[in-house]
Scaffold this active site. Structure first.
Site, PDB file in Angstrom:
ATOM      1  N   GLU A 218      54.982  39.185  44.822  1.00 21.90           N
ATOM      2  CA  GLU A 218      55.349  38.705  43.495  1.00 21.90           C
ATOM      3  C   GLU A 218      56.163  39.767  42.743  1.00 21.90           C
ATOM      4  O   GLU A 218      55.910  40.962  42.853  1.00 21.90           O
ATOM      5  CB  GLU A 218      54.102  38.326  42.699  1.00 21.90           C
ATOM      6  CG  GLU A 218      53.411  37.113  43.296  1.00 21.90           C
ATOM      7  CD  GLU A 218      52.359  36.496  42.393  1.00 21.90           C
ATOM      8  OE1 GLU A 218      52.289  35.270  42.362  1.00 21.90           O
ATOM      9  OE2 GLU A 218      51.617  37.224  41.723  1.00 21.90           O
TER      10      GLU A 218
ATOM     11  N   CYS B 127      49.517  42.474  33.950  1.00 18.61           N
ATOM     12  CA  CYS B 127      49.100  43.608  34.781  1.00 18.61           C
ATOM     13  C   CYS B 127      47.870  43.241  35.586  1.00 18.61           C
ATOM     14  O   CYS B 127      46.892  42.729  35.051  1.00 18.61           O
ATOM     15  CB  CYS B 127      48.719  44.795  33.909  1.00 18.61           C
ATOM     16  SG  CYS B 127      50.103  45.618  33.202  1.00 18.61           S
TER      17      CYS B 127
END
Ligand code: SAH
Ligand code: SF4
Length: 377
Positions: free
Chosen positions: A95, A367
């Site tokens: 990703e 995150c």
């Protein structure tokens, strides 16, 4: 069995020049090829018409352009964050995240498929380690984002949305912001631990920084590490021009080891000694990341402990309220507690800090939320 083809994105400019010499071609052509790769962001050999025939023949026969096809693209509801699930040549996936806020365009790139470090609150850690990425696979993520931005540059005022899938629709989706945008910042904060894959990451950074290509300045590349001590010392020794962020999360060895298993291998005192060496050798400030978990590491006492730990160091603390992941039950710190944490750091220790804005959470692009699962996106 066919010989694996050379990935053009794996080469620094110098290495590509060497390859031309090995092919007994005039190395002067490297300039045009490099321009196609990193200025025009060509997506295939067909998009590089003006190459000498002999070079073109070699490229066609012996190389490939490691463009990473998009398996899935998702956009956050506010339109500021885009996440790309990209396919690698062995069918693994990674990703990459494009973030557009506060006037900055940033690509968050991955350095590994999965991660071996096993931080308990991180989706990548929860999926385990599969393999390192090659330099070309890291570079290709930045090129993907740069190309997306280039294609999305508006040609005039766009109102409303065009039919789904059309080029105009891409432009509309990629807004907000009417200005054509160039990729300016890279954060190595995607999947994986970059200092566990040191050589490939450094080669990729050399390619990204090349002034005749993507030309990303050293001030605009940030590498985040869980605290791989030998890697931090090597960065210092080699005087690598980049910003370093160190994921701390706890100010005692015992507390840290419960969140970050890698702390058992590289204990907190050794990590802090390495950070001190890094700052002294390079003269650079280190960013210390602290994922704020409610009731775990977010009290004023914790803020005092990190203040003491960082005393005398050139430090900035980046606070990241915990993002949800399937494998960890903790909750993010509330904003009042985050502010109190900052207040202690600022008033008692004169340590600057920021609280990371929670963006892209609706598409699991925050995150520590990057993972490759059937449910990705
Ligand atoms: N492996 C590197 C870089 C990738 S993670 C590292 O650990 O530093 C980037 C940052 O996100 C790290 O500071 C990491 O601790 C943090 N992070 C991981 N999982 C998180 C989560 N669920 N919520 C908030 N931050 C997280
Ligand atoms: Fe790996 Fe960083 Fe996630 Fe820890 S936080 S598991 S080091 S990617």
């Amino acid at each position: 069995m066919s010989v694996p083809r050379l990935n053009l994105y794996d080469f620094t400019r110098e290495q590509l020049r060497g390859q031309l010499v090995r092919w007994e071609l005039n190395p002067v052509h490297v300039a045009r090829l490099w321009n196609y790769l990193y200025i025009e962001l060509a997506a295939s050999l067909d998009a590089m018409p003006e190459l000498p025939p002999k070079l073109r023949a070699r490229l066609a026969a012996e190389t490939r352009l490691g463009v990473l096809p998009t398996a899935l693209e998702t956009a956050s509801s506010d339109g500021f964050t885009h996440k790309y699930l990209l396919a690698l040549s062995d069918a693994e996936k990674i990703e990459t995240v494009l973030m557009r806020f506060t006037g900055r365009v940033t690509a968050c790139v991955s350095s590994q498929v999965g991660c071996a470090m096993g931080c308990v609150f991180c989706a990548t850690g929860q999926m385990g380690y599969t393999r390192h990425l090659t330099p070309g696979e890291i570079v290709a993520q930045a090129v993907h984002v740069a190309r997306t931005l280039k294609l999305s540059a508006p040609v005039g005022p766009t109102v409303g949305r065009a039919p789904a899938g059309s080029e105009t629709d891409r432009r509309a989706v990629l807004r907000p912001g009417l200005h054509p945008q160039r990729l300016r910042n890279i954060v190595l904060m995607g999947m994986g631990e970059p200092l566990h894959n040191y050589d490939a990451v450094m080669t990729a950074i050399d390619i990204l920084r090349d002034e005749t290509g993507l030309a990303l300045g050293a001030e605009r590349i940030t590498l985040s590490t869980v605290g791989v001590v030998p890697g931090i010392l090597r960065l210092a020794q080699e005087m690598r021009p980049l910003h370093l962020a160190v994921s701390l999360h706890a100010a005692t060895q015992a507390e840290r080891a419960t969140l970050v298993p890698a702390a058992k291998k590289w204990p907190l005192d050794e990590l802090m000694a390495a950070c001190r060496t890094y700052s002294e050798t390079t003269g650079r400030r280190i960013f210390y990341e602290w994922t704020l978990i409610e009731g775990k590491n977010d009290s004023e006492a914790h803020a005092r402990a990190v203040g003491e730990l960082l005393r005398g160091l050139d430090a900035q603390v980046n606070l990241i309220p915990l993002n949800p992941t399937d494998g960890y039950a903790g909750a993010p710190t509330r904003s009042a507690a985050a502010k109190a944490f900052q207040h202690v750091l600022a008033t008692e220790f004169k340590i600057p800090s920021t609280v990371r804005q929670r963006r892209g959470i609706d598409i699991a692009a925050g995150c520590g939320q990057l993972a490759v699962a059937e449910s990705a996106g």
